[in-house]
Design an enzyme around this catalytic site. Structure first.
Site, mmCIF file in Angstrom:
data_model
loop_
_atom_site.group_PDB
_atom_site.id
_atom_site.type_symbol
_atom_site.label_atom_id
_atom_site.label_comp_id
_atom_site.label_asym_id
_atom_site.label_seq_id
_atom_site.Cartn_x
_atom_site.Cartn_y
_atom_site.Cartn_z
ATOM 1 N N LYS A 136 -33.241 -45.002 25.245
ATOM 2 C CA LYS A 136 -33.899 -44.396 26.409
ATOM 3 C C LYS A 136 -34.335 -42.966 26.085
ATOM 4 O O LYS A 136 -35.472 -42.572 26.346
ATOM 5 C CB LYS A 136 -32.913 -44.373 27.585
ATOM 6 C CG LYS A 136 -33.467 -43.747 28.844
ATOM 7 C CD LYS A 136 -32.399 -43.505 29.904
ATOM 8 C CE LYS A 136 -31.496 -44.700 30.089
ATOM 9 N NZ LYS A 136 -30.678 -44.597 31.309
ATOM 10 N N LYS A 148 -22.481 -41.071 26.104
ATOM 11 C CA LYS A 148 -22.050 -41.343 27.479
ATOM 12 C C LYS A 148 -20.559 -41.065 27.542
ATOM 13 O O LYS A 148 -19.850 -41.183 26.532
ATOM 14 C CB LYS A 148 -22.326 -42.801 27.851
ATOM 15 C CG LYS A 148 -22.424 -43.056 29.331
ATOM 16 C CD LYS A 148 -23.787 -42.689 29.896
ATOM 17 C CE LYS A 148 -23.820 -42.840 31.399
ATOM 18 N NZ LYS A 148 -25.185 -42.731 31.931
ATOM 19 N N ASP A 188 -23.503 -39.210 36.561
ATOM 20 C CA ASP A 188 -23.779 -40.656 36.601
ATOM 21 C C ASP A 188 -23.004 -41.151 37.820
ATOM 22 O O ASP A 188 -22.681 -40.352 38.725
ATOM 23 C CB ASP A 188 -23.340 -41.347 35.298
ATOM 24 C CG ASP A 188 -23.838 -42.791 35.191
ATOM 25 O OD1 ASP A 188 -25.024 -42.996 34.930
ATOM 26 O OD2 ASP A 188 -23.037 -43.730 35.406
ATOM 27 N N THR A 231 -34.620 -39.363 38.584
ATOM 28 C CA THR A 231 -34.451 -40.762 38.163
ATOM 29 C C THR A 231 -35.153 -41.700 39.143
ATOM 30 O O THR A 231 -35.921 -42.588 38.745
ATOM 31 C CB THR A 231 -32.958 -41.122 38.045
ATOM 32 O OG1 THR A 231 -32.317 -40.148 37.238
ATOM 33 C CG2 THR A 231 -32.775 -42.488 37.422
ATOM 34 N N SER A 401 -33.481 -33.785 32.650
ATOM 35 C CA SER A 401 -32.318 -33.113 32.045
ATOM 36 C C SER A 401 -32.737 -32.415 30.750
ATOM 37 O O SER A 401 -32.305 -31.287 30.471
ATOM 38 C CB SER A 401 -31.220 -34.124 31.715
ATOM 39 O OG SER A 401 -30.380 -34.327 32.820
HETATM 40 P P1 NDP Z 1 -24.083 -42.818 42.485
HETATM 41 O O1 NDP Z 1 -22.655 -42.660 42.256
HETATM 42 O O2 NDP Z 1 -24.852 -41.715 43.107
HETATM 43 O O3 NDP Z 1 -24.369 -44.131 43.328
HETATM 44 C C1 NDP Z 1 -23.956 -45.384 42.874
HETATM 45 C C2 NDP Z 1 -24.262 -46.400 43.949
HETATM 46 O O4 NDP Z 1 -24.029 -47.690 43.418
HETATM 47 C C3 NDP Z 1 -23.360 -46.257 45.161
HETATM 48 O O5 NDP Z 1 -24.040 -46.693 46.297
HETATM 49 C C4 NDP Z 1 -22.206 -47.190 44.815
HETATM 50 O O6 NDP Z 1 -21.510 -47.694 45.933
HETATM 51 C C5 NDP Z 1 -22.940 -48.320 44.128
HETATM 52 N N1 NDP Z 1 -22.041 -48.977 43.197
HETATM 53 C C6 NDP Z 1 -21.363 -48.410 42.168
HETATM 54 N N2 NDP Z 1 -20.604 -49.320 41.557
HETATM 55 C C7 NDP Z 1 -20.793 -50.481 42.211
HETATM 56 C C8 NDP Z 1 -20.298 -51.784 42.057
HETATM 57 N N3 NDP Z 1 -19.429 -52.079 41.078
HETATM 58 N N4 NDP Z 1 -20.741 -52.743 42.915
HETATM 59 C C9 NDP Z 1 -21.614 -52.450 43.904
HETATM 60 N N5 NDP Z 1 -22.120 -51.217 44.110
HETATM 61 C C10 NDP Z 1 -21.721 -50.262 43.270
HETATM 62 O O7 NDP Z 1 -24.713 -43.191 41.041
HETATM 63 P P2 NDP Z 1 -26.212 -43.059 40.553
HETATM 64 O O8 NDP Z 1 -27.152 -43.353 41.647
HETATM 65 O O9 NDP Z 1 -26.338 -41.794 39.807
HETATM 66 O O10 NDP Z 1 -26.264 -44.226 39.450
HETATM 67 C C11 NDP Z 1 -26.621 -45.565 39.782
HETATM 68 C C12 NDP Z 1 -27.068 -46.292 38.531
HETATM 69 O O11 NDP Z 1 -28.178 -45.606 37.951
HETATM 70 C C13 NDP Z 1 -26.025 -46.391 37.412
HETATM 71 O O12 NDP Z 1 -26.211 -47.596 36.709
HETATM 72 C C14 NDP Z 1 -26.406 -45.223 36.507
HETATM 73 O O13 NDP Z 1 -25.933 -45.408 35.180
HETATM 74 C C15 NDP Z 1 -27.911 -45.287 36.592
HETATM 75 N N6 NDP Z 1 -28.615 -44.071 36.227
HETATM 76 C C16 NDP Z 1 -28.365 -42.897 36.872
HETATM 77 C C17 NDP Z 1 -29.062 -41.765 36.528
HETATM 78 C C18 NDP Z 1 -28.915 -40.485 37.276
HETATM 79 O O14 NDP Z 1 -29.721 -39.572 37.019
HETATM 80 N N7 NDP Z 1 -27.993 -40.343 38.197
HETATM 81 C C19 NDP Z 1 -30.006 -41.767 35.406
HETATM 82 C C20 NDP Z 1 -30.269 -43.075 34.857
HETATM 83 C C21 NDP Z 1 -29.564 -44.161 35.249
HETATM 84 P P3 NDP Z 1 -20.070 -47.102 46.293
HETATM 85 O O15 NDP Z 1 -20.340 -45.761 46.885
HETATM 86 O O16 NDP Z 1 -19.483 -48.079 47.225
HETATM 87 O O17 NDP Z 1 -19.322 -47.023 44.981
#
Ligand code: NDP
Length: 469
Positions: A136, A148, A188, A231, A401
């Site tokens: 990426k 990571k 993350d 993102t 970033s």
């Molecule tokens: P957040 O912690 O802000 O949000 C995560 C969301 O996903 C929450 O709503 C959470 O629900 C839900 N979630 C997490 N684990 C699970 C699970 N096992 N089953 C169902 N729902 C789940 O994280 P981000 O938005 O930052 O990240 C989300 C995804 O995006 C990840 O895969 C991350 O690696 C990817 N990503 C993030 C980036 C970033 O800039 N933040 C960059 C690139 C990729 P709950 O609150 O109930 O846990």
């Protein structure tokens, strides 16, 4: 030709004869070795398989990469640091968690990749994420290696002081392994503005240095405009490029989004701004379906719920009674035109993919990392719909970033206009790279293949320049 000495790495026998370079192109033998060397690490093996499926074919007539065993070397992280994290809760009980930093590859720049705090974090999950991050980051065109990290700590239900103590303890060990020119973590899942603040505060206290050692920082202390949004916004910019290849745009499209965190909410915000109707959001408790769609006011309500009140998504239905909550379910059964999985890995299965295709879905772009399982990926590819993997579609976050690091280096803050333009330019460049390497003819672009090959080639060429290290 003399055979290499296999005693120090027996699995190397996957590549027994280097004279005609069969190793890398023999996908099954290569994957058998990966599986053997990484027992009980299904997420990592899944991520490698997805890349190797495309790269093995590409390598068929590229002897330089064979000679240097580049793919094999890429699947062994440069190093993995694992450490104990002790912290004391508000009633004085002591807890012990495990922390990691996986530094996968720094061929093209300092290690870069987020930190995840979630009970599901394992070495396998972080190895898959660091591996993906390597490709990426290469796709962004910025000088960023792949890493990571994180811990099996759950910030949910913890007080601010407990989270602070955990972050301080985590950084007390991590600080030995990172640095502005060495390795620059970010947020993350479970690591947002609050956690980055505590982590940066502790790094500064221990080292007495104010450097760009983390990204996602607050604007008052070295952060970048639009990093928070990048993102989700980047994901939607990428989606628009995909749609444009078929003469489509977002106006009036019904969009299904999973997650209610940073990526999901900013993707929703940008999709709505561009005329889409976003129908769903979710968290680990289930999903909400709002048949009227989320407008900016509703998205702000969810943001406040998740970031300030730290509540559960089910609460939305009390405030907006026309919406329904579906406990323990994912949103992929709701009829929609576009799916944006933005929560976590393997949240969209082959069965979900078949349902989406049957319901007429035309595009899937991954905001999360590896949210579609292997079966689901093959369903999307066979249906030849517009399908973009996370390593391409969600690269906007790490791209900004990278721009935060540049601003920190020159101790200047760039304007929002400049950053927006850069982000849009980078997403367009990634889309173009996917088209270049993924064009299958007949108007079909295999974005997975395109992203894998474009990302691999950049890192591999740098590795060739360095010799065998
Ligand atoms: P957040 O912690 O802000 O949000 C995560 C969301 O996903 C929450 O709503 C959470 O629900 C839900 N979630 C997490 N684990 C699970 C699970 N096992 N089953 C169902 N729902 C789940 O994280 P981000 O938005 O930052 O990240 C989300 C995804 O995006 C990840 O895969 C991350 O690696 C990817 N990503 C993030 C980036 C970033 O800039 N933040 C960059 C690139 C990729 P709950 O609150 O109930 O846990």
């Amino acid at each position: 030709m003399a055979q290499p000495d296999h005693t120090d790495f027996p699995d190397h026998t996957d590549f027994p004869d280097h004279t005609d370079f069969p190793g890398h192109t023999d996908f099954n033998a290569f994957m058998a070795g990966v599986l053997r060397r990484n027992p009980n690490q299904p997420e990592f093996v899944q991520a490698v398989r997805e890349v190797a499926e495309d790269v093995c074919g590409f390598l068929a007539d590229q002897p330089a990469y064979h000679h240097q065993q580049v793919l094999l070397r890429l699947t062994e992280p440069d190093r993995i640091v694992s450490f104990r994290v002790c912290w004391e809760d508000d009633v004085g009980a002591i807890h012990v968690q495990r922390g990691w930093r996986v530094q996968n590859n720094n061929a093209i720049g300092p290690y870069k990749g987020g930190l995840r705090f979630h009970p599901s974090v394992t070495e396998s999950v972080l190895k898959f994420l660091a591996f993906e991050q390597t490709f990426k980051n290469a796709l962004t065109g910025l000088p960023l290696g792949g890493a990571k990290g994180g811990a099996n700590f759950d910030p949910k239900g913890k007080s601010d002081r407990e989270v602070m103590r955990f972050c301080q303890s985590f950084m007390t060990e991590l600080h030995r392994h990172i640095g502005a020119d060495i390795d620059v973590p970010a947020g993350d899942i479970g690591v947002g503005a609050r956690e980055i603040g505590y982590l940066f505060g502790q790094y500064k206290r221990i080292t007495n240095q104010f450097t760009g050692v983390l990204t996602g920082k607050g604007l008052e202390w070295g952060g970048s405009l639009i990093r928070t949004e990048a993102t989700g916004y980047g994901l939607v910019y990428f989606l628009c490029h995909m749609l444009a290849t078929r003469g489509e745009d977002l106006k009036g499209k019904r969009v299904l989004i999973s997650g209610a965190g940073n990526v999901a909410l900013h993707a929703a915000q940008k999709a709505v701004a561009l005329g889409a109707k976003v129908l769903t959001l979710s968290d680990s408790g289930g999903f909400i379906h709002d048949p009227d769609g989320f407008d900016q006011e509703k998205i702000d309500w969810v943001k406040d719920l998740k970031e300030t009140r730290r509540g559960r998504i089910a609460a939305y239905c009390a405030a907006f009674p026309r919406a329904s909550f579906h406990a323990g379910q994912r949103p992929w059964g709701v009829p929609g035109d576009i799916a944006l999985p933005c929560a976590t890995q393997n949240e969209l299965t082959g069965e979900d993919a078949r349902t989406l295709v049957a319901n007429g879905c035309i595009a899937v772009a991954e905001g999360a990392n590896m949210p579609t399982d292997a079966d689901g990926v093959h369903v999307f590819k066979s249906a030849r719909l517009l399908y973009a993997p996370g390593k391409a579609a969600n690269a906007g976050g790490v791209a900004v970033s990278g721009l935060e690091m540049s601003q920190n280096s020159e101790r200047r803050a760039w304007t929002e206009d400049v950053l927006q333009q850069d982000l849009q330019g980078i997403m367009a460049t990634i889309h173009h790279a996917c088209q270049t390497y993924g064009d299958q003819g007949g108007g079909y672009v295999d974005y997975v293949k395109g992203a894998n090959i474009a990302g691999f080639k950049k890192v591999a060429d740098a590795m060739l320049a360095f010799g065998v290290v």
